[in-house]
Motif scaffolding. Structure first.
Motif, short mmCIF file in Angstrom:
data_model
loop_
_atom_site.label_atom_id
_atom_site.label_comp_id
_atom_site.label_asym_id
_atom_site.label_seq_id
_atom_site.Cartn_x
_atom_site.Cartn_y
_atom_site.Cartn_z
N ILE A 155 0.84 -1.19 0.00
CA ILE A 155 0.00 0.00 0.00
C ILE A 155 0.88 1.25 0.00
O ILE A 155 0.58 2.23 -0.70
N GLN A 156 1.98 1.22 0.73
CA GLN A 156 2.91 2.36 0.74
C GLN A 156 3.51 2.59 -0.65
O GLN A 156 3.69 3.72 -1.07
N THR A 157 3.79 1.50 -1.35
CA THR A 157 4.31 1.62 -2.72
C THR A 157 3.28 2.30 -3.62
O THR A 157 3.62 3.19 -4.41
N ILE A 158 2.03 1.88 -3.49
CA ILE A 158 0.95 2.50 -4.27
C ILE A 158 0.82 3.98 -3.90
O ILE A 158 0.69 4.85 -4.76
N SER A 159 0.89 4.27 -2.61
CA SER A 159 0.76 5.63 -2.12
C SER A 159 1.86 6.54 -2.67
O SER A 159 1.62 7.72 -2.98
N SER A 179 -5.41 2.41 -15.73
CA SER A 179 -5.35 1.13 -15.04
C SER A 179 -5.74 1.26 -13.56
O SER A 179 -6.50 0.45 -13.03
N HIS A 180 -5.22 2.29 -12.90
CA HIS A 180 -5.47 2.43 -11.48
C HIS A 180 -6.90 2.89 -11.20
O HIS A 180 -7.47 2.54 -10.16
N MET A 181 -7.51 3.64 -12.15
CA MET A 181 -8.94 3.95 -12.00
C MET A 181 -9.76 2.66 -12.06
O MET A 181 -10.68 2.46 -11.27
N ALA A 198 -0.97 -6.40 -4.12
CA ALA A 198 0.41 -6.73 -4.53
C ALA A 198 0.61 -6.49 -6.02
O ALA A 198 1.65 -5.98 -6.45
N MET A 199 -0.39 -6.86 -6.82
CA MET A 199 -0.29 -6.68 -8.26
C MET A 199 -0.17 -5.20 -8.63
O MET A 199 0.63 -4.84 -9.50
N TYR A 200 -0.93 -4.34 -7.97
CA TYR A 200 -0.87 -2.92 -8.30
C TYR A 200 0.34 -2.22 -7.69
O TYR A 200 0.81 -1.21 -8.23
N ALA A 201 0.88 -2.74 -6.62
CA ALA A 201 2.18 -2.24 -6.14
C ALA A 201 3.24 -2.59 -7.19
O ALA A 201 4.07 -1.75 -7.56
#
Length: 178
Positions: free
Chosen positions: A26-30, A69-71, A153-156
């Motif tokens: 989540i931190q990676t995504i953030s 993709s993230h939307m 994990a996939m989106y990180a």
């Protein structure tokens, strides 16, 4: 060519993750919106229109793709949290990248959209319990059920994957030094 396509390697599906690993992901995504802003902001218009690899997207298309993709990911999370194992809607990402907004929209629009999208998404992700992270959706293209914990994990991975496309291009071209 494999290292240009997958600079951090391919995502490994089917793994399970601890809550500590999920929090790190989540931190990676953030962190992605500011990382992308910092790497693309100094680039010139011609640099932004450079493909990250032969036959690949330009830097601009890559950033617009990340937002698209993230939307979709954010909506899929909300579906999985409010419905029982919903079928998600796949989309043709390569065709989306060729649309006017995928090629010609100002980069700042996508960077701003990504910033605020990630603020909401990360707020949602940080609120999830272990039980909620086990909720699922069904992807009809892969014919697989995905638990949200794996999707985090996939989106990180996706965040780092596309950041590294741009980062490695900048290094190869001498636009930045490490």
């Amino acid at each position: 060519m494999e290292s240009l396509k997958y600079p951090i390697g391919r995502f490994q599906t089917g793994k399970t993750y601890t809550m500590a690993e999920t929090q790190s992901q989540i931190q990676t995504i953030s962190a992605l919106p500011s990382k992308l802003f910092n790497i693309v902001n100094p680039l010139s218009a011609s640099q932004l229109e450079t493909p990250y690899r032969p036959g690949g997207w330009t830097v601009t298309q890559t950033v617009h793709h990340v937002v698209d993709s993230h939307m979709n990911a954010y909506i899929r999370f909300k579906l999985a949290l409010t419905e029982d194992n919903p079928f998600i809607k796949p989309y043709e990402e390569a065709l989306w990248a060729e649309l006017a907004d995928g090629k010609g929209a100002p980069l700042d629009w996508s960077l701003q959209l990504l910033k605020y999208l990630h603020l909401r998404w990360v707020m949602l992700l940080n609120s999830l319990t272990e039980t909620e992270l086990q909720r699922t959706y069904f992807h009809p293209e892969t014919k697989r059920v995905f638990a949200l914990q794996e999707v985090v994990a996939m989106y990180a991975w996706h965040s780092e994957h596309h950041y590294e496309h741009i980062h490695q291009l900048c290094l190869r071209e001498g636009w930045i030094l490490e």
